[in-house]
Design an enzyme around this catalytic site. Structure first.
Site, PDB file in Angstrom:
ATOM      1  CB  SER A   1     -13.924  29.702   2.498  1.00 21.38           C
ATOM      2  OG  SER A   1     -14.497  30.090   3.731  1.00 21.38           O
TER       3      SER A   1
ATOM      4  CB  SER B   1     -13.864  28.468   6.352  1.00 25.96           C
ATOM      5  OG  SER B   1     -14.338  27.722   5.260  1.00 25.96           O
TER       6      SER B   1
ATOM      7  CE  LYS C   1     -14.494  33.612   4.623  1.00 20.92           C
ATOM      8  NZ  LYS C   1     -14.751  32.317   5.298  1.00 20.92           N
TER       9      LYS C   1
END
Lengths: 488, 99
Positions: free
Chosen positions: A151, A175, A75
């Site tokens: 996310s 997330s 990420k």
């Protein structure tokens, strides 16, 4: 070859037997990215040249380590030395040369994993659909009209589409787990303090945790074994020994006590999600566990509590973006204050500014006690709810998200509606306990449904045990989205 | 119960947060913050008189270390390489005092 077809363990054996090379693996990853990522849009940055060079070097060595040579994605809020790290924000658009690796990246590099690239995310991890990325909209591999969740949407989509062997995400209010549920993969948020946050771009520091997104529970446990552990550079990381999580994968849940909170199967949760979770409860009973309905009475206050606390912490965390030491600085500014204000206003997106404003408001004089301190007290009540249940039960079971993946653009206009998507994951972060999402069904529209298993502080062992037993007794984890050629 | 969040209040908060916002944005933000804060008013239903606030979920003692410079971390040159502007080994910013 296709990364889809194998577990981490199988790939390690194939590498050991020289049936495949690290270069084969890395090439398979980039081939798949070329095949599907124009459509999926999971990556912000790719590092092909470097990855191929490393693969060649590893093939010339004869080391054998857990996760050795595996192609992985990170990420984009996990800092990587010398590799662009944007956190999904324009304010870090030019952050091309970070000075150090996050602790988790160092640990992965010790095992010689190969970083393929950096994955898309909601800006500074604030969002539930990856639609708040300043760069691109990632699509759900199961239905490209839909969001991958957020996310960590890029991380979940890349794993679901077979672009990487596994990915790391971060989870502040769901997330990791919610995009894992939306994309039909396995996502673990470890206990707060289990994994070092050093080098994770901070959103809300009392809630953030890094965790693995994988295609199976076993793969997930293997990755967490590597990234977990105490780090003197993160003073909130727990100084505890890391268990061998894979030892817990015994397929035995006989006699375990499972709590099913009635609040997690209430209003707002779709019938299909409820049915899938109820079927999972029956499956556990058939495997010899005892399941009972319980109550987490303060659940309905979690969303408000979270938005006050997370936004307040974010307003402090994001104060560092000032256009002075790194990141983008606005041009033609009048003075220092004007430089701060214009750099931040031009660099941050709308949702990030909304949360900074909410957080600053909640912390401002005259409102601090009424909102911030009150929310901290309610956090105690929410945490106590969990502790009370865990006096009697081993794990808590429920859905990960109230719905399946929503359509791109569907909910973006109303902040409160989109925040409500996190209602089942947020209490876990407030309490700091570990939780995993595993696939437990497919909706009539062909979209994955996630089962959430929540454990006691630092009891990832039982979370993995329970998740693995369900996975082995069902076929949901074997289903693949029908995208590109090789995904069957 | 909080009063309505005024546009002036929003402007003040934006100043504290070092954000530049337009009149139009301030109006929109006032509405949005109002709706989020209104939702958060539900917390006042709960009696929290004898409840300790949670700032951190895991029990932690003070974590101390010696305050020693580390030379093996980053050099001055490295620290400056991502800076929008620097001069003579330091970050350069616009003037603070007007002339």
């Amino acid at each position: 070859m296709s990364l889809f077809d194998h577990s981490i363990k199988e790939l390690e054996e194939k590498l050991h037997n020289k049936e495949i090379s690290v270069q084969d693996l890395v090439k398979a990853s980039f081939d798949r990215i070329k095949e599907v990522d124009d459509e999926i849009q999971a990556f912000i940055t790719l590092d092909e040249e470097n990855a191929m060079k490393q693969a060649k070097e590893l093939d010339e060595s004869s080391e054998e380590k857990s996760l050795f040579g595996l192609p992985i994605g990170l990420k984009d809020n996990i800092v990587t030395k010398g590799l662009r790290t944007t956190s999904g924000s324009k304010i870090l658009d030019n952050f091309n040369d970070p000075l150090y690796d996050a602790e988790v990246v160092e640990k992965l590099k010790e095992q010689k994993t190969i970083t393929i690239g950096k994955l898309n995310m909601d800006e500074f991890a604030m969002g539930s659909g990856t639609e708040y990325s300043a760069y691109k909209k990632t699509k759900n591999p199961w239905d490209t009209d839909r969001v991958p969740g957020g996310s960590s949407g890029g991380s979940a989509a890349a794993v679901a589409a077979g672009e990487v062997m596994f990915a790391l995400g971060s989870d502040t209010g769901g997330s990791i787990r919610q995009p894992a549920a939306f994309c039909g993969v396995v996502g673990m948020k470890p206990t707060y303090g289990r994994v070092s946050r050093f080098g994770l771009v901070a959103f809300a520091s009392s809630l953030d945790q890094i965790g693995p997104i994988t295609r199976t529970v076993e793969d997930n446990a293997r990755v967490l074994e590597v990234i977990a552990g105490h780090d003197e550079k993160d003073s909130t990381s727990a100084n505890l020994e890391v268990p061998e999580f894979t030892d817990a994968l015994t397929n035995d849940v006989k006699g375990l006590k499972i709590a099913v909170p009635k609040e997690y199967l209430g209003e707002g949760v779709t019938q299909e999600v409820k049915d899938a979770v109820k079927a999972a409860v029956e499956k556990y009973e058939s495997l010899g566990a005892t399941c009972e309905e319980v109550s987490l009475p303060h659940s309905k206050y979690a969303l408000s509590t979270y938005y006050i606390l997370a936004s307040a912490e974010a307003s402090a965390s994001l104060a560092r973006f000032d256009g002075v030491r790194y990141g983008v600085r606005a041009e033609n500014v009048e003075d220092m204050i004007d430089m701060y204000k214009r750099s931040r206003s031009e660099g941050f997106g709308e949702e990030v500014k909304r949360r900074i404003m909410l957080g600053t408001f909640a912390l401002s004089s005259g409102y601090y006690d009424a909102y911030y301190k009150k929310a901290q007290k309610v956090r105690t009540l929410i945490k106590n709810d969990f502790e009370k249940i865990f006096e009697e039960y081993d794990v808590i079971l429920g859905p990960t998200a109230p719905t399946t993946a929503f359509k791109l653009g569907e909910e973006i206009n109303d902040p409160l509606t989109i925040y409500a998507n996190d209602i089942l994951t947020i209490p876990v972060n407030l309490a700091g306990v570990p939780a995993i999402s595993v696939p437990c069904g497919v909706s009539s529209e062909g979209l994955p449904i996630g089962l959430q298993i929540i454990g006691k502080h630092f009891d990832e062992v039982n979370v993995y045990r329970v998740a693995h037993a369900f996975e082995q007794a069902t076929d949901f984890h074997k289903q693949r989205p029908d995208i590109g050629g090789a995904a069957k | 119960m909080a009063d309505n969040i005024s546009k002036e209040r929003v402007m003040h908060v934006a100043d504290l947060a070092r954000l530049h916002i337009t009149d139009e944005e301030a109006e929109k933000l006032a509405e949005e913050l109002q709706s989020i804060i209104k939702h958060a008013e539900q917390l006042t239903e709960l009696d929290t008189t004898n409840v300790e606030p949670t700032t951190h979920v895991i029990h932690l003692e003070n974590v101390m270390r010696k305050d020693e410079p580390r030379t093996d971390w980053i050099t001055q040159e490295e620290a400056l390489k991502n800076a929008p502007d620097h001069k003579d080994g330091q970050f350069r910013v616009p003037s603070i005092l007007s002339e």
